[in-house]
Write an enzyme that holds these catalytic residues in place. Structure first.
Site, PDB file in Angstrom:
ATOM      1  N   ASP A  47       2.762   5.909  -6.512  1.00  0.00           N
ATOM      2  CA  ASP A  47       3.980   5.879  -5.698  1.00  0.00           C
ATOM      3  C   ASP A  47       5.248   5.933  -6.546  1.00  0.00           C
ATOM      4  OD1 ASP A  47       2.705   5.701  -3.174  1.00  0.00           O
ATOM      5  OD2 ASP A  47       2.185   3.635  -3.638  1.00  0.00           O
ATOM      6  N   HIS A  82       0.882  -1.188   0.000  1.00  0.00           N
ATOM      7  CA  HIS A  82       0.000   0.000   0.000  1.00  0.00           C
ATOM      8  C   HIS A  82       0.913   1.229   0.000  1.00  0.00           C
ATOM      9  CE1 HIS A  82      -3.413   2.473   0.590  1.00  0.00           C
ATOM     10  NE2 HIS A  82      -3.770   2.166   1.824  1.00  0.00           N
ATOM     11  N   HIS A 133      -1.694  -2.269  -9.772  1.00  0.00           N
ATOM     12  CA  HIS A 133      -2.736  -1.709  -8.910  1.00  0.00           C
ATOM     13  C   HIS A 133      -3.912  -2.659  -8.868  1.00  0.00           C
ATOM     14  CE1 HIS A 133      -5.538   1.196  -7.189  1.00  0.00           C
ATOM     15  NE2 HIS A 133      -4.460   1.827  -6.797  1.00  0.00           N
TER      16      HIS A 133
HETATM   17  N1  COA Z   1       5.862  -6.394 -10.103  1.00  0.00           N
HETATM   18  C1  COA Z   1       5.891  -7.578 -10.742  1.00  0.00           C
HETATM   19  N2  COA Z   1       4.800  -8.278 -11.038  1.00  0.00           N
HETATM   20  C2  COA Z   1       3.621  -7.768 -10.675  1.00  0.00           C
HETATM   21  C3  COA Z   1       3.506  -6.539 -10.012  1.00  0.00           C
HETATM   22  C4  COA Z   1       4.696  -5.849  -9.724  1.00  0.00           C
HETATM   23  N3  COA Z   1       4.644  -4.688  -9.076  1.00  0.00           N
HETATM   24  N4  COA Z   1       2.198  -6.276  -9.771  1.00  0.00           N
HETATM   25  C5  COA Z   1       1.514  -7.296 -10.272  1.00  0.00           C
HETATM   26  N5  COA Z   1       2.357  -8.207 -10.806  1.00  0.00           N
HETATM   27  C6  COA Z   1       1.997  -9.459 -11.426  1.00  0.00           C
HETATM   28  C7  COA Z   1       1.655 -10.479 -10.360  1.00  0.00           C
HETATM   29  O1  COA Z   1       2.827 -11.178  -9.947  1.00  0.00           O
HETATM   30  C8  COA Z   1       0.690 -11.352 -11.085  1.00  0.00           C
HETATM   31  O2  COA Z   1       1.401 -12.188 -11.951  1.00  0.00           O
HETATM   32  P1  COA Z   1       0.980 -13.752 -12.112  1.00  0.00           P
HETATM   33  O3  COA Z   1      -0.401 -13.698 -12.672  1.00  0.00           O
HETATM   34  O4  COA Z   1       2.012 -14.274 -13.029  1.00  0.00           O
HETATM   35  O5  COA Z   1       1.040 -14.300 -10.721  1.00  0.00           O
HETATM   36  C9  COA Z   1      -0.086 -10.378 -11.953  1.00  0.00           C
HETATM   37  O6  COA Z   1       0.797  -9.267 -12.155  1.00  0.00           O
HETATM   38  C10 COA Z   1      -1.388  -9.897 -11.312  1.00  0.00           C
HETATM   39  O7  COA Z   1      -1.061  -9.231 -10.121  1.00  0.00           O
HETATM   40  P2  COA Z   1      -1.809  -9.406  -8.720  1.00  0.00           P
HETATM   41  O8  COA Z   1      -0.792  -9.481  -7.652  1.00  0.00           O
HETATM   42  O9  COA Z   1      -2.839 -10.480  -8.802  1.00  0.00           O
HETATM   43  O10 COA Z   1      -2.581  -8.062  -8.625  1.00  0.00           O
HETATM   44  P3  COA Z   1      -3.293  -7.550  -7.338  1.00  0.00           P
HETATM   45  O11 COA Z   1      -4.449  -6.771  -7.834  1.00  0.00           O
HETATM   46  O12 COA Z   1      -3.577  -8.578  -6.343  1.00  0.00           O
HETATM   47  O13 COA Z   1      -2.158  -6.635  -6.677  1.00  0.00           O
HETATM   48  C11 COA Z   1      -0.808  -4.887  -6.065  1.00  0.00           C
HETATM   49  C12 COA Z   1      -2.093  -5.294  -6.779  1.00  0.00           C
HETATM   50  C13 COA Z   1      -0.772  -3.371  -5.931  1.00  0.00           C
HETATM   51  C14 COA Z   1      -0.795  -5.490  -4.636  1.00  0.00           C
HETATM   52  C15 COA Z   1       0.389  -5.414  -6.859  1.00  0.00           C
HETATM   53  O14 COA Z   1       0.367  -4.880  -8.153  1.00  0.00           O
HETATM   54  C16 COA Z   1       1.706  -5.087  -6.179  1.00  0.00           C
HETATM   55  O15 COA Z   1       2.123  -5.817  -5.275  1.00  0.00           O
HETATM   56  N6  COA Z   1       2.372  -3.977  -6.599  1.00  0.00           N
HETATM   57  C17 COA Z   1       3.569  -3.536  -5.965  1.00  0.00           C
HETATM   58  C18 COA Z   1       3.247  -2.765  -4.696  1.00  0.00           C
HETATM   59  C19 COA Z   1       2.776  -1.360  -4.960  1.00  0.00           C
HETATM   60  O16 COA Z   1       3.335  -0.644  -5.757  1.00  0.00           O
HETATM   61  N7  COA Z   1       1.725  -0.970  -4.226  1.00  0.00           N
HETATM   62  C20 COA Z   1       1.155   0.367  -4.326  1.00  0.00           C
HETATM   63  C21 COA Z   1      -0.239   0.298  -4.845  1.00  0.00           C
HETATM   64  S1  COA Z   1      -0.904   1.926  -5.098  1.00  0.00           S
END
Ligand code: COA
Length: 379
Positions: free
Chosen positions: A321, A222, A270
């Protein structure tokens, strides 16, 4: 209960109505009380945006002047908060300091247990005015520098930077900071806002809800992502003497390697936006201005290199971010102060949601599907 009925992470679940903001992932748009966030960031002060989020409409000139006068008169670091901060170790995370400070402010507030709409708004305004001094003082004590007293002749953003650095910031820097605060102010039912609403739904008090929200915001999935972005830049290595192209090439190589190792790279992706975060172009504009102002083209190289490599490999777009982290770095903030700055902005959105939740409350209490051992007996 069947597998399909369990919505892990509440993904896709609509938990309630809100009139505070509207996130539209299809059109990549974000509205605060109906206004596109880009328009607010271009034209409005953070003080005006706070009043918009709380009251539902932009303030009249008199309402704005009254609030500005209140904010300027209530900025000084509360002595009880300063005492509590001074008790905390210098190597604890600044989010722990922010969380503790809000808890102390709650215990000390004369209307702590009054949850009338008037008291809730008064407490939200107090927190808005009081929190910047917490961030500024915490950064200064970690640098072995003395507290800087607020100045009533400066606006919110000018004064935040003044208390942090002890010198007046250039107008370009003040403006980029203001833009970041407007963009970070509100974002519907994100994890920290939902936490605040869950706590409020038990009829707990506003400061408890904000304290819990800060705990949720701290996590790198987050708010903690803005710091994590800077750690990535640091790991790649920031080399001031390097050209934009050289920096971009190193950043691309770093990203390719990270993705080959299946690492999650912070600042990308996201839960709601899958085709790009509505706030990124505006924040990237502010970052570009800081890069030009501080003459740091190599930072742009690192930024572009990571973004391009991620786009080519996985088509995952940056979130807010990603440009915010390097912007705060260029302004001179220490990396672990980035998420506390986010608190200062999001206090507005959280408290608007707390007031909305309380006005039409229903206890938030989902069910769980049990998958532990079958019933057994002690023999
Ligand atoms: N880096 C690498 N791979 C990523 C990624 C990232 N930042 N964000 C998503 N992915 C990949 C996931 O590994 C997943 O791949 P897979 O299908 O091969 O397993 C796919 O993209 C779908 O992602 P998922 O984790 O299911 O999306 P989510 O909706 O659950 O997660 C976040 C959203 C924000 C938690 C996720 O994108 C993340 O962890 N981002 C980094 C943290 C961040 O910047 N947070 C700030 C949010 S405002």
């Amino acid at each position: 209960m069947s597998e399909e009925e369990v919505r892990k992470g509440l993904a896709g679940v609509i938990a309630d109505y809100t009139a505070v903001s509207k996130v539209n992932p299809e059109s990549n748009s974000l509205l605060y009380r109906g206004y596109p966030v880009q328009e607010l960031a271009a034209q409005k002060s953070f003080e005006e945006v706070a009043l918009l989020l709380w009251n539902g409409d932009l303030p009249t000139p008199t309402e704005l002047a009254d609030f500005e006068a209140f904010e300027r008169a209530n900025r000084a670091l509360d002595v009880r908060v300063k005492t509590a901060i001074d008790l905390l170790p210098l190597d604890c995370h600044p989010m722990d300091v922010g969380r503790t400070a809000v808890s102390v402010l709650g215990a000390a507030h004369p209307q702590a247990e009054d949850s009338s709409p008037e008291a809730e708004l008064a407490k939200a305004k107090s927190l808005f005015a009081q929190f910047p001094a917490v961030v500024a003082y915490d950064q200064r004590r970690r640098r072995n520098l003395a507290l800087v007293e607020p100045r009533a002749d400066l606006n919110y953003s000018q004064n935040f930077l003044w208390m942090s650095f002890g010198e007046e910031a250039a107008p370009e820097v003040v403006d980029a900071f203001r833009v970041s605060m407007v963009l970070y102010a509100e974002h519907s039912f994100n994890a920290s806002t939902f936490t605040a609403r869950v706590i409020t739904s038990t009829l707990s008090d506003l400061h408890s809800a904000v304290t819990g929200a800060i705990g949720a915001l701290k996590g790198p999935l987050h708010g903690g992502a803005n710091e994590a972005v800077m750690h990535t830049f640091d790991e790649i290595g920031i080399r001031k003497e390097e050209s934009r192209e050289e920096a971009a090439a190193r950043a691309k190589a770093w990203m390719e390697d990270a993705l080959a190792q299946k690492k999650k790279v912070m600042g990308f992706g996201h839960r709601v936006y899958k085709h790009g975060d509505s706030r990124v172009p505006t924040m990237k504009g502010a970052l570009d201005k800081m890069i030009a102002y501080f003459d740091r083209p190599e930072m742009l190289g690192l930024y572009d290199g990571l973004e391009q490599a991620m786009d080519e490999a996985k088509a995952i777009k940056p979130n807010l971010d990603y440009p915010a982290g390097p912007t705060y770095h260029l302004m001179g903030f220490d990396t672990d102060m980035f998420t506390p700055i986010f608190i200062a902005a999001r206090i507005t959105g959280w408290t608007a949601h707390i007031m909305e939740q309380r006005a039409a409350n229903s206890l938030i209490r989902p069910l769980s599907a049990y998958n532990g051992v079958d019933e057994r007996h002690l023999g």
